[in-house]
Design an enzyme around this catalytic site. Sequence first.
Site, mmCIF file in Angstrom:
data_model
loop_
_atom_site.group_PDB
_atom_site.id
_atom_site.type_symbol
_atom_site.label_atom_id
_atom_site.label_comp_id
_atom_site.label_asym_id
_atom_site.label_seq_id
_atom_site.Cartn_x
_atom_site.Cartn_y
_atom_site.Cartn_z
ATOM 1 N N HIS A 11 -1.780 2.422 8.443
ATOM 2 C CA HIS A 11 -3.293 1.864 7.435
ATOM 3 C C HIS A 11 -3.509 0.446 8.175
ATOM 4 C CE1 HIS A 11 -5.798 -0.572 4.957
ATOM 5 N NE2 HIS A 11 -4.793 -1.387 4.390
ATOM 6 N N TYR A 61 -15.588 12.253 18.778
ATOM 7 C CA TYR A 61 -15.744 13.742 18.094
ATOM 8 C C TYR A 61 -14.664 14.344 17.775
ATOM 9 C CZ TYR A 61 -17.794 17.073 15.234
ATOM 10 O OH TYR A 61 -18.071 17.617 14.120
ATOM 11 N N HIS A 89 -6.407 -2.312 9.552
ATOM 12 C CA HIS A 89 -8.259 -3.246 9.120
ATOM 13 C C HIS A 89 -8.569 -3.708 11.066
ATOM 14 C CE1 HIS A 89 -6.520 -5.886 4.787
ATOM 15 N NE2 HIS A 89 -6.208 -4.029 5.673
ATOM 16 N N HIS A 96 -12.742 -2.095 2.688
ATOM 17 C CA HIS A 96 -11.511 -2.527 3.415
ATOM 18 C C HIS A 96 -11.104 -2.658 4.876
ATOM 19 C CE1 HIS A 96 -7.113 -1.981 1.485
ATOM 20 N NE2 HIS A 96 -6.692 -2.184 2.615
ATOM 21 N N GLU A 156 1.396 -1.381 0.018
ATOM 22 C CA GLU A 156 0.310 -0.262 0.170
ATOM 23 C C GLU A 156 0.823 1.226 -0.244
ATOM 24 O OE1 GLU A 156 -2.476 -0.121 -0.713
ATOM 25 O OE2 GLU A 156 -3.854 -1.529 -0.223
HETATM 26 ZN ZN LIG Z 1 -5.562 -2.994 3.098
#
Ligand SMILES: [Zn+2]
Length: 218
Positions: A88, A113, A90, A152, A69
């Site tokens: 990044h 928030y 998951h 994703h 990525e």
């Molecule tokens: Zn990924």
Amino acid sequence: MRIAICEIGRRMYDKSLVAATDGNISVRTDGNVLITPSGVCKGDLTPDMILKVGLNGELRGGNGLPSSEMKLHLRVYTSAPQFKAVIHAHPPYATAFAVAGATFSPLSYPTSYAVLGEIPLARYAVASTDELASSIEPFVTAGKQAILMENHGAVTCGESVRDAYYLMERLEAHAKIDYLAKHLGGARELTEEEKKRFLKLDAHNDTPVSHHRLTADY
Ligand SMILES: [Zn+2]
């Protein structure tokens, strides 16, 4: 910096924000980017595994293949130079929202928030492509630091690798709380008055809440 990347990788893996060899971490240092290698569990990283690449993706140091990525990471640095680190992952609850094509109600949990702001959902694109990098670009250009990626996972951008990591951890915590609240009948919406007051003021010192991202301990 390499040691910091490995330490954050271990935290990501230990907290189940990634599984197996998923996820990637990068840090920008001047004209270079330090990035995790492809195909290595984030819990098993050692400093010598971290690769150095240029902003065009050319390998400048290390052995092996940079993260699959890498384009996503480099796009953040070229379109939003204020960010110095990208993660990044998951994370299961946040990714469940993204897989369902949803994001969570931004003001249902005001203390989150205050740190994360509204969490956008980037449209689906195939992993590791230019299209995936393009799907998040408008959001990072607008200064968004936590973004869900449809079908994703999630990406966070920070001023340091620790900052980006905390954003990811908070994003997952917020997603989990929102998910659990849904099973208890749904989050209570703040009243208009409560929203106005929260968005305008920090309870302690009358400062807009958005200015407290790095120091908040709400
Ligand atoms: Zn990924």
